[in-house]
Scaffold this active site. Structure first.
Site, PDB file in Angstrom:
ATOM      1  N   ASP A  31     -94.215   4.589  38.414  1.00  0.00           N
ATOM      2  CA  ASP A  31     -93.254   3.495  38.523  1.00  0.00           C
ATOM      3  C   ASP A  31     -93.461   2.484  37.395  1.00  0.00           C
ATOM      4  OD1 ASP A  31     -91.666   1.242  39.923  1.00  0.00           O
ATOM      5  OD2 ASP A  31     -91.440   2.907  41.280  1.00  0.00           O
ATOM      6  N   HIS A  93     -90.976  -3.875  40.766  1.00  0.00           N
ATOM      7  CA  HIS A  93     -90.581  -2.671  41.513  1.00  0.00           C
ATOM      8  C   HIS A  93     -91.803  -1.830  41.909  1.00  0.00           C
ATOM      9  CE1 HIS A  93     -88.699   1.358  41.995  1.00  0.00           C
ATOM     10  NE2 HIS A  93     -87.602   0.690  42.340  1.00  0.00           N
ATOM     11  N   SER A 423     -85.248   3.640  46.492  1.00  0.00           N
ATOM     12  CA  SER A 423     -86.593   3.357  45.972  1.00  0.00           C
ATOM     13  C   SER A 423     -87.507   2.843  47.074  1.00  0.00           C
ATOM     14  CB  SER A 423     -86.528   2.256  44.905  1.00  0.00           C
ATOM     15  OG  SER A 423     -86.357   2.785  43.631  1.00  0.00           O
TER      16      SER A 423
END
Lengths: 640, 88
Positions: A31, A93, A423
Site C-alpha cells: 500500500d 491509506h 480498500s
C-alpha cells in the site's frame, strides 16, 4: 473499526486466538506505507519477531525504526527512485488499511468526537510487514511485482492489497502474477474488488487464486441535520465535526452569491471556483446545486471553495443518493436532490433565509447492504468464476490515519480518519483470513478462502445483481474457523484450469517450480482438465450462459474435504427460483474421519424467466445438523 | 537521448524462480536482453530491475520491436507495459 468488528460478531477479546499463536502470524500489506507512530501500532507486550521472519526494516525519513508490531518495512519506487523515498505513509491509506487488519485496540478513537469507540484490527496480536508500492503518481506494476517477490521470501503468511486497475489476462496483471506465486508458497492474497460500481462488469482482481472483496455497510449511519429558518429540519450525510456557535446563520445560494457576468466561465449555482463574491458569502451558509463529484471531491470541493470565501457552512445537493460520509472542512451536509430542491424553494420564498448545520451524529440503520460504489461482476477474464468472492464492511470505516498525510481533508492533524471503499473492505477479509490461518496454519490458501466463503452470511437484498455484488456474502470470521468442509484447490488444479481457459502449455510450464529444464515440460494434453461448466473446484458456482434462448442447463463438479472432528454426515439442501431445478448427486455424504474427501455433482436447469433479467440465483448448502452449514451460491448470468 | 526517450518500461515475466535462482537472475536476464537487443552495454543500460526470489522476470526500457522479439523467446511467459494502478 469502532463498529465494524462488533457488527461482524467478532467481539473484542471474546473470540481471540491465544496471543502467542496469533502473534506468529505475519500479514504483508502492499500500500502507501505506514505511520509507525500511530497508537494502533504500539508494540507494548509484543515479543521479538517470529523465527520464520526473514524480512527487513528499511528505514528512511519519518520511519527511522520498526518495532515488534511492525516488523518489516520496505519500499519500491523503481521508475523514479529518489533519495527521499521512505516507507513512511504520506497518504494515510496504508495506515488505515494496516490498522484495520492488525492494529492493537485503541480506546476512545474518533474523528471530531464522531464514531467514537475502540479502534482495532481483526488480528490485533498479528505482526505487520509493510511494502510501500503506491506514491503520488499511483501504484506501479513493477513496484507491486517487486513487493510480491520479496514479501513471499520474507515469510509473510497473508498478503493484503487494496489496489486495482484495468482487468487484463492473468499473465499481464502484476497482482494476478504476484498472488499466483504467493499461492504456490502457501500465502493467500486478499484484494479489493474496486469502486466502479454499481454497473455490471466493473469488478477487478479476477484471478481464482485471490480472494476478491466487495464493500458493505455496517449498522451505523452518519446523519448531519440541517435546520432552516422556517423551522423545517432535514437530514443529509457527511462527517461534520463542527458544533454551531450561533442558533442560525444567514443562508444564501451559489446562484444568489454570484459575481459572474455574461460570458464568464463557471456555474455559480454549483458554487464553482471563482463564480461567487466573498462579500456575498462571508459568514453565510451557502447552498450549492450540484453533487460533490462535479466539484472535484471534498478536499477541493464546495466546502473548500466556500471556506476560502469565509463562508459559515455549505449544503450540497447530490445528484444521486450516496451512502458514503465525507469529511468537510467547514460545517457541511450533503443532501438528497429532493431535499435540496426544498431548501432552494425556501431560499427563494423569503427575504431573510437562515439555516444552521449541526454536528454529525451516528444512528442505527439496517445492514448489511452492498455499497453503491462497490464493483459488480460478472467478469470478462475468467467468465465462469464468480467475482467478487465475498463482502466485508467498507463504508464509513474509522481507522488509524497518518499524521504525515500531505493532502489532508481535515482542519487539523488527526490520528484517525473515516474512509470508504473496497480498500476498507479488503483488510477486514484479510484479517479474517489471518484469523483462520492462526487456527489452521497448515491449510492451503484455497482452503482458507473456502472456509470464509462457505460460512459467509448471504445478504438479503432487493438488488437484482444479487451475488454479482457480494459473492458468497458477508464474512463471518467466527464461523469460518469451523467450516466443516472445505473446497480445496491445488496448484496443479489451477494449471489445468488455465489450460481449459486457453492459456498455452509453454507459458503454463514456466509457472512451475524447479529447474529451467523441468519448467518447460508441461503439456496441457497430459493433464486431466477440470470437469463441468467451470472446471475448477471453486466454493461458488457460476456460468455466463449464451445470450440466446431461455433454457439453461449447467453441471458443476465439486470435491470437499472434511475438516471437522470425527465422523460426520452432510445432507444437501438447495434453494432455487420457481421453475428451476437444482439436483445434487449424491444428496448425502458421510465422512468417517477428518481429511476424507467426497465428490458431488450439481445440475441446474430451468428457464431463464424475463423477470430474472438475466440473473438466475440459487444455492446449495451442506448441513451436518451439528452446526456446520457449508453454503455455495450458484449464479447463472445471461448477457443482454 | 532520442532513442532512450522512446523506450518505455516493460515487465518481462518469465514464470517461477527456482530456489536460490536470484543469485544468477540478473546475469540470466542480462544475457537474454543482450541477445535480443544485440548490444551488451545497451542491455545493461536499459535493464531497470531483476526479480528472482520467487518470480522470474525483469523490467527494462524497451522499444516496440524488442518487446515483440522478447515475447517470442521460449523462456518468456509475457511482456507487458508497466502501468499505474490506483488505490481502492
Amino acid at each position: 473499526t469502532t463498529r465494524s468488528w462488533d457488527f461482524l460478531g467478532f467481539v473484542e477479546s471474546k473470540y481471540r486466538r491465544s496471543e502467542a499463536i496469533e502473534s506468529n502470524i505475519i500479514v504483508g500489506v502492499l500500500d502507501t506505507g505506514i505511520y509507525i507512530d500511530s497508537p494502533s501500532f504500539d508494540d507494548k507486550g509484543f515479543g521479538p519477531p517470529p523465527a520464520k521472519w526473514k524480512g527487513k526494516c528499511v528505514t528512511g525519513n519519518n520511519l527511522t525504526r520498526c518495532n515488534n508490531k511492525v516488523i518489516g518495512a520496505r519500499y519500491y519506487h523503481l521508475k523514479r527512485p529518489n533519495y527521499n523515498d521512505t516507507a513512511a505513509d504520506y497518504d494515510g491509506h496504508g495506515t488505515h488499511i494496516t490498522s484495520t487488519i492488525a492494529g492493537v485496540a485503541v480506546s476512545n478513537a474518533n474523528l471530531f468526537g464522531i464514531a467514537n469507540g475502540t479502534a482495532r484490527g481483526g488480528v490485533p496480536s498479528a505482526r505487520i510487514a509493510t511494502y510501500k508500492v503506491c506514491w503520488e503518481e499511483g501504484c506501479s506494476d513493477m513496484d507491486m511485482l517487486a513487493a510480491f517477490d520479496e514479501a513471499i521470501s520474507d515469510g509473510v503468511d497473508m498478503i493484503s492489497i487494496s489496489i486495482g486497475g484495468a482487468s487484463l489476462p492473468f499473465f499481464e496483471d502484476p497482482i494476478a502474477i504476484g498472488s499466483f506465486h504467493a499461492m504456490k508458497r502457501g500465502i493467500l492474497t486478499t484484494c479489493s474488488a474496486g469502486n466502479n460500481g454499481p454497473g455490471l462488469y466493473t469488478v477487478s482482481n479476477l484471478a481464482p487464486w485471490v480472494m476478491t472483496v466487495a464493500a458493505n455497510s455496517v449498522d451505523r449511519k452518519f446523519e448531519t441535520v440541517v435546520k432552516l429558518g422556517n423551522g423545517d429540519t432535514t437530514t443529509g450525510i457527511s462527517v461534520n465535526g463542527f458544533n454551531p456557535k450561533k442558533k442560525m446563520y444567514p443562508l444564501t445560494s451559489g446562484f444568489l452569491a454570484s459575481n459572474v457576468t455574461a460570458g464568464d466561465y463557471g456555474e455559480p449555482s454549483a458554487c464553482e471556483p471563482g463564480t461567487m463574491g466573498e462579500d456575498k458569502v462571508m459568514g453565510k451558509v451557502v447552498y450549492c446545486e450540484v453533487g460533490r463529484e462535479e466539484a472535484g471531491g471534498s478536499s477541493e470541493g464546495q466546502d473548500h471553495i466556500i471556506r476560502s470565501l469565509k463562508g459559515a457552512g455549505v449544503i450540497v445537493q447530490l445528484l444521486e443518493p450516496t451512502d458514503m460520509a465525507t469529511s468537510t472542512l467547514i460545517p457541511g451536509s450533503y443532501v438528497l436532490y429532493e431535499v435540496g430542491t426544498k431548501i432552494s424553494d425556501y431560499i427563494n420564498s423569503t427575504k431573510n433565509p437562515q439555516a444552521v448545520i449541526f454536528k454529525t451524529r451516528t444512528t442505527k440503520m439496517l445492514a448489511p447492504s452492498i455499497a453503491s460504489f462497490s464493483a459488480r461482476g460478472p467478469q470478462r477474464i475468467s467468465p465462469n468464476i464468480l467475482k467478487p468472492d465475498i463482502s466485508a464492511p467498507g463504508l464509513n470505516i474509522l481507522a488509524a490515519y497518518s499524521k504525515l498525510a500531505t493532502v489532508t481533508v481535515y482542519a487539523e492533524d488527526t490520528l484517525f480518519s473515516i474512509m470508504s471503499g473496497t480498500s476498507m473492505a479488503c483488510p477486514h477479509a484479510a484479517a479474517a483470513a489471518a484469523y483462520v490461518k492462526s487456527f489452521h496454519p497448515d491449510w492451503s490458501p484455497a482452503a482458507i478462502k473456502s472456509a470464509l466463503m462457505t460460512t459467509a452470511t448471504p445478504m438479503r437484498t432487493k438488488d437484482i445483481e444479487a451475488e454479482l455484488s457480494y459473492g458468497s456474502g458477508q464474512i463471518n470470521p467466527r464461523r469460518a474457523i469451523h467450516p466443516g468442509l472445505v473446497y480445496d484447490i491445488t496448484e496443479s488444479s489451477y494449471l489445468s484450469f488455465l489450460c481449459k481457459e486457453g492459456y498455452n502449455s509453454t507459458s503454463i510450464g514456466l509457472l512451475l517450480g524447479g529447474s529451467n529444464e523441468t519448467k518447460k515440460e508441461y503439456r496441457c494434453v497430459d493433464h486431466k482438465q477440470g470437469l463441468g461448466s467451470d472446471g475448477l473446484n471453486y466454493p461458488s458456482m457460476h456460468k455466463q450462459v449464451g445470450s440466446k434462448g431461455t433454457n439453461v442447463s449447467e453441471t458443476f463438479y465439486r470435491t470437499v474435504r472434511s475438516v471437522g472432528y470425527g465422523p460426520s454426515t452432510y445432507v444437501a439442501r438447495v434453494w432455487a427460483p420457481k421453475g428451476v431445478r437444482v439436483e445434487v448427486e449424491p444428496r448425502v455424504m458421510s465422512f468417517v474421519k477428518p481429511g476424507e474427501e467426497k465428490h458431488f455433482k450439481v445440475v441446474i436447469d430451468g428457464v431463464m424467466e424475463e423477470a430474472m433479467r438475466g440473473i438466475l440465483s440459487a444455492s446449495v448448502e451442506w448441513d451436518d445438523s451439528r452446526g456446520h452449514l457449508v453454503r455455495s451460491p450458484i449464479l447463472l448470468f445471461q448477457a443482454g | 537521448q532520442d532513442e532512450f526517450d522512446k523506450r518505455e518500461p516493460y515487465i518481462v515475466y518469465m514464470g517461477d524462480a527456482a530456489e536460490k535462482y536470484h543469485v544468477e537472475a540478473s546475469e540470466n536476464h542480462h544475457n537474454l536482453l543482450s541477445k535480443v537487443i544485440g548490444d551488451e552495454s545497451k542491455a545493461r543500460e536499459v535493464r531497470m530491475y531483476s526479480y528472482g526470489k520467487n518470480i522470474d522476470g525483469f523490467v527494462a526500457r524497451l522499444l516496440p520491436n524488442e518487446v515483440e522479439m522478447l515475447s517470442r523467446e521460449e523462456e518468456v511467459v509475457s511482456v507487458f507495459k508497466n502501468t499505474q494502478r490506483q488505490l481502492h
